[in-house]
Design a protein around this motif. Sequence first.
Motif, PDB file in Angstrom:
ATOM      1  N   GLU A  27     104.083  54.249  92.707  1.00 26.28           N
ATOM      2  CA  GLU A  27     105.366  53.719  92.245  1.00 26.28           C
ATOM      3  C   GLU A  27     106.218  54.803  91.607  1.00 26.28           C
ATOM      4  O   GLU A  27     107.441  54.860  91.812  1.00 26.28           O
ATOM      5  CB  GLU A  27     105.126  52.577  91.242  1.00 26.28           C
ATOM      6  CG  GLU A  27     104.546  51.324  91.862  1.00 26.28           C
ATOM      7  CD  GLU A  27     104.094  50.324  90.808  1.00 26.28           C
ATOM      8  OE1 GLU A  27     104.178  49.110  91.080  1.00 26.28           O
ATOM      9  OE2 GLU A  27     103.660  50.750  89.709  1.00 26.28           O
ATOM     10  N   ALA A  28     105.572  55.687  90.834  1.00 23.19           N
ATOM     11  CA  ALA A  28     106.301  56.763  90.162  1.00 23.19           C
ATOM     12  C   ALA A  28     106.936  57.715  91.176  1.00 23.19           C
ATOM     13  O   ALA A  28     108.111  58.089  91.049  1.00 23.19           O
ATOM     14  CB  ALA A  28     105.372  57.530  89.223  1.00 23.19           C
ATOM     15  N   ILE A  29     106.164  58.106  92.181  1.00 24.13           N
ATOM     16  CA  ILE A  29     106.690  59.013  93.208  1.00 24.13           C
ATOM     17  C   ILE A  29     107.807  58.341  93.989  1.00 24.13           C
ATOM     18  O   ILE A  29     108.861  58.932  94.251  1.00 24.13           O
ATOM     19  CB  ILE A  29     105.559  59.457  94.162  1.00 24.13           C
ATOM     20  CG1 ILE A  29     104.545  60.323  93.408  1.00 24.13           C
ATOM     21  CG2 ILE A  29     106.125  60.221  95.363  1.00 24.13           C
ATOM     22  CD1 ILE A  29     103.269  60.588  94.185  1.00 24.13           C
ATOM     23  N   TYR A  30     107.597  57.086  94.354  1.00 22.50           N
ATOM     24  CA  TYR A  30     108.590  56.320  95.107  1.00 22.50           C
ATOM     25  C   TYR A  30     109.919  56.257  94.363  1.00 22.50           C
ATOM     26  O   TYR A  30     110.990  56.549  94.917  1.00 22.50           O
ATOM     27  CB  TYR A  30     108.050  54.909  95.354  1.00 22.50           C
ATOM     28  CG  TYR A  30     108.997  53.981  96.090  1.00 22.50           C
ATOM     29  CD1 TYR A  30     109.091  54.002  97.473  1.00 22.50           C
ATOM     30  CD2 TYR A  30     109.778  53.073  95.379  1.00 22.50           C
ATOM     31  CE1 TYR A  30     109.955  53.149  98.148  1.00 22.50           C
ATOM     32  CE2 TYR A  30     110.646  52.213  96.043  1.00 22.50           C
ATOM     33  CZ  TYR A  30     110.735  52.252  97.419  1.00 22.50           C
ATOM     34  OH  TYR A  30     111.589  51.411  98.074  1.00 22.50           O
ATOM     35  N   LYS A  31     109.856  55.907  93.088  1.00 22.57           N
ATOM     36  CA  LYS A  31     111.077  55.768  92.289  1.00 22.57           C
ATOM     37  C   LYS A  31     111.715  57.118  91.997  1.00 22.57           C
ATOM     38  O   LYS A  31     112.950  57.251  92.005  1.00 22.57           O
ATOM     39  CB  LYS A  31     110.765  55.020  90.993  1.00 22.57           C
ATOM     40  CG  LYS A  31     110.427  53.552  91.170  1.00 22.57           C
ATOM     41  CD  LYS A  31     110.117  52.881  89.854  1.00 22.57           C
ATOM     42  CE  LYS A  31     109.830  51.396  90.038  1.00 22.57           C
ATOM     43  NZ  LYS A  31     111.034  50.667  90.488  1.00 22.57           N
ATOM     44  N   ARG A  32     110.890  58.133  91.725  1.00 25.78           N
ATOM     45  CA  ARG A  32     111.441  59.453  91.421  1.00 25.78           C
ATOM     46  C   ARG A  32     112.176  60.027  92.618  1.00 25.78           C
ATOM     47  O   ARG A  32     113.261  60.595  92.501  1.00 25.78           O
ATOM     48  CB  ARG A  32     110.333  60.404  90.973  1.00 25.78           C
ATOM     49  CG  ARG A  32     110.805  61.810  90.672  1.00 25.78           C
ATOM     50  CD  ARG A  32     111.853  61.831  89.580  1.00 25.78           C
ATOM     51  NE  ARG A  32     111.234  61.739  88.273  1.00 25.78           N
ATOM     52  CZ  ARG A  32     111.899  61.562  87.143  1.00 25.78           C
ATOM     53  NH1 ARG A  32     113.203  61.429  87.174  1.00 25.78           N
ATOM     54  NH2 ARG A  32     111.274  61.498  85.985  1.00 25.78           N
ATOM     55  N   GLU A  53      99.236  66.043  96.583  1.00 29.33           N
ATOM     56  CA  GLU A  53      98.993  65.629  97.964  1.00 29.33           C
ATOM     57  C   GLU A  53      99.633  64.280  98.261  1.00 29.33           C
ATOM     58  O   GLU A  53     100.164  64.043  99.354  1.00 29.33           O
ATOM     59  CB  GLU A  53      97.489  65.570  98.238  1.00 29.33           C
ATOM     60  CG  GLU A  53      96.820  66.936  98.316  1.00 29.33           C
ATOM     61  CD  GLU A  53      97.359  67.784  99.453  1.00 29.33           C
ATOM     62  OE1 GLU A  53      97.701  67.215 100.516  1.00 29.33           O
ATOM     63  OE2 GLU A  53      97.465  69.015  99.279  1.00 29.33           O
ATOM     64  N   LEU A  54      99.581  63.380  97.285  1.00 29.36           N
ATOM     65  CA  LEU A  54     100.199  62.067  97.465  1.00 29.36           C
ATOM     66  C   LEU A  54     101.714  62.201  97.604  1.00 29.36           C
ATOM     67  O   LEU A  54     102.335  61.553  98.461  1.00 29.36           O
ATOM     68  CB  LEU A  54      99.845  61.161  96.275  1.00 29.36           C
ATOM     69  CG  LEU A  54     100.346  59.716  96.349  1.00 29.36           C
ATOM     70  CD1 LEU A  54      99.739  59.000  97.562  1.00 29.36           C
ATOM     71  CD2 LEU A  54      99.981  58.965  95.067  1.00 29.36           C
ATOM     72  N   PHE A  58     104.116  61.138 100.820  1.00 26.40           N
ATOM     73  CA  PHE A  58     105.310  60.293 100.716  1.00 26.40           C
ATOM     74  C   PHE A  58     106.489  60.966 101.422  1.00 26.40           C
ATOM     75  O   PHE A  58     107.270  60.310 102.123  1.00 26.40           O
ATOM     76  CB  PHE A  58     105.656  60.047  99.250  1.00 26.40           C
ATOM     77  CG  PHE A  58     105.139  58.741  98.718  1.00 26.40           C
ATOM     78  CD1 PHE A  58     105.989  57.679  98.457  1.00 26.40           C
ATOM     79  CD2 PHE A  58     103.790  58.569  98.473  1.00 26.40           C
ATOM     80  CE1 PHE A  58     105.509  56.476  97.969  1.00 26.40           C
ATOM     81  CE2 PHE A  58     103.293  57.368  97.980  1.00 26.40           C
ATOM     82  CZ  PHE A  58     104.158  56.314  97.722  1.00 26.40           C
ATOM     83  N   ILE A  59     106.617  62.277 101.189  1.00 30.25           N
ATOM     84  CA  ILE A  59     107.751  63.014 101.754  1.00 30.25           C
ATOM     85  C   ILE A  59     107.610  63.133 103.274  1.00 30.25           C
ATOM     86  O   ILE A  59     108.562  62.878 104.027  1.00 30.25           O
ATOM     87  CB  ILE A  59     107.855  64.410 101.107  1.00 30.25           C
ATOM     88  CG1 ILE A  59     108.246  64.270  99.630  1.00 30.25           C
ATOM     89  CG2 ILE A  59     108.863  65.283 101.845  1.00 30.25           C
ATOM     90  CD1 ILE A  59     108.099  65.550  98.829  1.00 30.25           C
ATOM     91  N   GLY A  70     116.318  63.252  93.380  1.00 31.53           N
ATOM     92  CA  GLY A  70     114.895  62.943  93.360  1.00 31.53           C
ATOM     93  C   GLY A  70     114.031  64.111  93.783  1.00 31.53           C
ATOM     94  O   GLY A  70     113.031  64.427  93.129  1.00 31.53           O
ATOM     95  N   ILE A  71     114.402  64.803  94.865  1.00 29.67           N
ATOM     96  CA  ILE A  71     113.569  65.896  95.362  1.00 29.67           C
ATOM     97  C   ILE A  71     113.615  67.096  94.425  1.00 29.67           C
ATOM     98  O   ILE A  71     112.613  67.786  94.237  1.00 29.67           O
ATOM     99  CB  ILE A  71     113.969  66.306  96.799  1.00 29.67           C
ATOM    100  CG1 ILE A  71     112.939  67.273  97.393  1.00 29.67           C
ATOM    101  CG2 ILE A  71     115.359  66.888  96.848  1.00 29.67           C
ATOM    102  CD1 ILE A  71     111.551  66.718  97.534  1.00 29.67           C
TER     103      ILE A  71
END
Length: 316
Positions: A27-32, A53-54, A58-59, A70-71
Motif C-alpha cells: 500500500e505504501a509503495i502504491y500510494k507513494r 525488490e517489491l 511495482f514499477i 512519486g518516482i
Amino acid sequence: MDKLILITILTFVSSLSMQAQILSDEEAIYKRLKGENIDGKYTWRPTDEELKELAKKFILERRSEITEKGIQSLSFILTGDEYDDQNDSFFLNTLIDIIDVQTLIKDCAFVGRHFKKSLYSNESIEKLSSLANPEEILKWQSWVPYYLSFLEIDSIDLTIIFIKENIDAVNHLHFALYNEPFRFDTIDLNVCLARLGKLNDTLVISQLEEKLHFTYKKDYRSYIENLTQIRSQYAFQKIGNVMLSDLEEIKSDKERKTIKQMALAAFLVYVENFPDRSTKIQETIYIWGFVEFSSIQGKDYSTDEYMEMAKIGISK
C-alpha cells in the motif's frame, strides 16, 4: 510513580510505531508512486532489499500510476542510505526515463551527487544531453554546470565557456526571471572546465586560493569541496596541504580541528570513489561529519592519533 511514567512512555512510543505502520509495504509503495502523502502512516526501510525488490516489481509491472512526484520521492528514499549499484542504477534510470529533464533539475538536486557515473544508461545520458544546449541555460540551477561536467556530456565545455563569456547578461536574465542574482560564478565555471580538462588546474586552484585568503572569513569548506570537484592529482595534493598546515591564522583550536577533519573527509569519501564519484547524502550534508561522527561506525577518524597518522601518510 517512576514505573508508571515509564509504562506510559513505552505505551505512547508503541502507539506511535503502530500508527506509523498502518499501511502495508504494498500500500505504501502504491500510494507513494501515485504521489500521495503517507507521512505518519508508514516508516520506510531504505536499506531493506526485499522492499526495494517489491518497489521495482511495482514499477516494472505498472501496478500503480507513476507520477513524477512519486518516482522522485521513492527513488530518493530507497537509494539514499547505502551504496547498492544494482538497485541504484534501476531507480536512477527509471527516474530519468519517467521525469521531464526540466523537472529533474528543478526538483531533484540529489541526483547531482547521489549516483555514480557508471550507473547511468546510454539512454539516460542521451536524454540529459539536451540540457547542454545553450538555449537551455536559463533553466539551469546553479549546480547543473558541474553535474553535466561530471557526466562529461558532449559539448558541455562549449556551453560553459559561452556562459563565462556572457556571465553578466546570463545572470541578469536569471534575476529577471527568478529574482535570483548571481546564479553563476566565474570561478565555479572554471572549476567545471578544470574537471573536464579544458582549463589548467593550476590556474584554477590559484584562483581558489586567492579567493580563500582574500576574503574576510576563510571558507575552507567551499575551498575543499571545489578541490574535490576538480579531481586532479594536484587538487588532492592541495587538500593534503591543508592537513599538513598549522593553520596559524585560525585562532580557535576547535575550528582548526574542524578544517583538518574536512580535509581528511575529502580523502576518505571522495578518493575512495575516484574517479566514478558518488557520495550519499549523509556524507555530504556536512563534509566533516563523516569523520567527526565516524566512531558510531567503529572507526574514530577524529582522534588526535588518527589525524597525526593521516598527516604522516599524506606527507609521504
